[in-house]
Write a protein that holds these residues in place. Structure first.
Motif, short mmCIF file in Angstrom:
data_model
loop_
_atom_site.label_atom_id
_atom_site.label_comp_id
_atom_site.label_asym_id
_atom_site.label_seq_id
_atom_site.Cartn_x
_atom_site.Cartn_y
_atom_site.Cartn_z
N CYS A 19 -19.93 35.89 35.85
CA CYS A 19 -20.25 35.48 34.74
C CYS A 19 -19.80 33.92 34.63
O CYS A 19 -18.75 33.47 35.38
CB CYS A 19 -19.37 35.79 33.56
N PRO A 20 -20.60 32.82 34.21
CA PRO A 20 -20.50 31.44 34.24
C PRO A 20 -19.11 31.07 33.46
O PRO A 20 -18.73 29.81 33.81
CB PRO A 20 -21.79 31.02 33.82
N ASN A 21 -18.98 31.81 32.52
CA ASN A 21 -17.86 31.26 31.56
C ASN A 21 -17.04 32.01 30.86
O ASN A 21 -17.40 33.43 30.63
CB ASN A 21 -18.19 30.01 30.85
N GLU A 22 -15.87 31.88 30.23
CA GLU A 22 -14.91 32.99 29.33
C GLU A 22 -15.82 33.39 28.40
O GLU A 22 -15.59 34.56 28.14
CB GLU A 22 -13.69 32.27 29.18
N THR A 23 -16.54 32.64 27.62
CA THR A 23 -17.26 33.30 26.58
C THR A 23 -18.29 34.26 26.74
O THR A 23 -18.16 35.32 26.43
CB THR A 23 -18.16 32.17 25.65
N VAL A 24 -18.99 34.05 27.95
CA VAL A 24 -20.07 34.74 28.49
C VAL A 24 -19.07 36.36 29.01
O VAL A 24 -19.61 37.50 28.54
CB VAL A 24 -20.85 34.54 29.57
N ALA A 25 -18.08 36.17 29.56
CA ALA A 25 -17.45 37.13 30.11
C ALA A 25 -16.87 38.12 29.07
O ALA A 25 -17.03 39.48 29.50
CB ALA A 25 -16.27 36.56 31.05
N MET A 49 -14.25 31.66 43.04
CA MET A 49 -15.21 30.57 43.61
C MET A 49 -16.25 31.53 44.26
O MET A 49 -15.86 32.18 45.11
CB MET A 49 -14.52 29.57 44.51
N SER A 50 -17.72 31.40 43.66
CA SER A 50 -18.61 31.81 44.41
C SER A 50 -19.49 30.83 45.58
O SER A 50 -19.80 29.59 44.68
CB SER A 50 -19.76 32.54 43.46
N VAL A 51 -19.77 31.18 46.55
CA VAL A 51 -20.46 30.40 47.54
C VAL A 51 -21.79 31.27 47.85
O VAL A 51 -21.58 32.49 48.26
CB VAL A 51 -19.68 29.94 48.59
N TYR A 52 -22.95 30.85 47.46
CA TYR A 52 -24.29 31.65 47.79
C TYR A 52 -25.42 30.78 48.05
O TYR A 52 -25.54 29.70 47.67
CB TYR A 52 -24.28 32.49 46.36
N GLU A 53 -26.52 31.42 48.38
CA GLU A 53 -27.84 30.64 48.45
C GLU A 53 -28.62 31.03 47.44
O GLU A 53 -28.94 32.10 47.00
CB GLU A 53 -28.34 31.07 49.88
N TRP A 54 -29.11 29.91 46.99
CA TRP A 54 -30.10 30.28 45.70
C TRP A 54 -31.06 29.25 45.68
O TRP A 54 -31.00 28.01 45.91
CB TRP A 54 -29.45 29.95 44.30
N GLN A 55 -32.51 29.56 45.88
CA GLN A 55 -33.64 28.84 45.98
C GLN A 55 -33.38 28.06 47.07
O GLN A 55 -33.78 26.76 46.98
CB GLN A 55 -33.82 28.20 44.69
N GLY A 56 -33.29 28.30 48.26
CA GLY A 56 -32.88 27.40 49.53
C GLY A 56 -31.79 26.71 49.56
O GLY A 56 -31.79 26.13 50.65
N LYS A 57 -31.14 26.58 48.59
CA LYS A 57 -29.88 25.82 48.75
C LYS A 57 -28.53 26.68 48.80
O LYS A 57 -28.53 27.67 48.00
CB LYS A 57 -29.81 24.56 47.66
N ILE A 58 -27.47 26.23 49.62
CA ILE A 58 -26.14 26.80 49.41
C ILE A 58 -25.42 26.03 48.20
O ILE A 58 -25.34 24.80 48.08
CB ILE A 58 -25.25 26.43 50.62
N GLU A 59 -24.98 26.98 47.26
CA GLU A 59 -24.49 26.63 46.09
C GLU A 59 -22.92 26.94 45.99
O GLU A 59 -22.55 27.94 46.88
CB GLU A 59 -25.14 27.26 44.86
N GLU A 60 -22.23 26.48 45.39
CA GLU A 60 -20.74 26.70 45.07
C GLU A 60 -20.50 26.33 43.58
O GLU A 60 -20.83 25.54 42.78
CB GLU A 60 -19.76 25.81 45.49
N ASP A 61 -20.01 27.70 42.74
CA ASP A 61 -19.80 27.57 41.61
C ASP A 61 -18.45 28.37 41.15
O ASP A 61 -17.80 29.31 41.83
CB ASP A 61 -20.86 28.34 40.75
N SER A 62 -17.57 27.86 40.15
CA SER A 62 -16.66 28.34 39.66
C SER A 62 -16.98 29.59 38.52
O SER A 62 -17.89 29.15 37.66
CB SER A 62 -15.70 27.40 38.93
#
Length: 155
Positions: free
Chosen positions: A60-66, A89-102
């Motif tokens: 989930c992207p944030n506490e409210t959604v979770a 911390m998530s590291v993943y490929e999305w639409q051809g780019k490597i992303e990092e998100d909390s």
């Protein structure tokens, strides 16, 4: 030392009589061991079929959604319990780019038969275009906990 129902032990000229103490303690210990042993046996004899329940994971992207997803999942009896694990911390490929998100991680305990309905609920209520919903069958665990999952989540 004399052997019998009333053994006598001579300690430096003094006599200590142990009148049936050994027999009494032995009887209490046997009774206790039987009780504990029977309880352990009855818990161990509760059968669980491997894979009946699953642990599912949703990011989930944030506490409210979770919290909203977790509450809805439990209220709709899609799971017995949802743990919210903060600050992954998530590291993943999305639409051809490597992303990092909390993100936050939902750990969901449910019946395996509920995974399709759980996935549908998450897809319908999650803000991500492609929400993660994966599950792993539970092979074994604490019998009373597994029974509780089955009691809370109907077939």
């Amino acid at each position: 030392m004399q052997v019998g129902l009333s053994p006598t032990l001579d300690l430096q000229g003094g006599t200590l009589r142990v009148v049936l103490l050994t027999v009494l303690l032995s009887g209490l210990m046997l009774s206790l061991l039987r009780t504990v042993g029977l309880r352990a046996f009855s818990m161990a004899s509760e059968t669980y079929t491997s894979g009946t329940h699953s642990a599912a994971f949703v990011t989930c992207p944030n506490e409210t959604v979770a919290k909203d997803l977790a509450r809805g999942i439990v209220e709709k009896k899609l799971a017995a319990c949802v743990n919210i694990v903060p600050k992954i911390m998530s590291v993943y490929e999305w639409q051809g780019k490597i992303e990092e998100d909390s993100e936050l991680l939902l750990m969901i305990k449910t019946r395996s038969s509920k995974i399709p309905a759980l996935a549908e609920y998450v897809r319908s209520n999650h803000p991500y275009e492609v929400a993660e919903v994966i599950s792993l069958p539970i092979d074994q665990g604490n019998p009373p906990y597994l029974k509780w999952i089955g009691d809370v989540v109907p077939e």
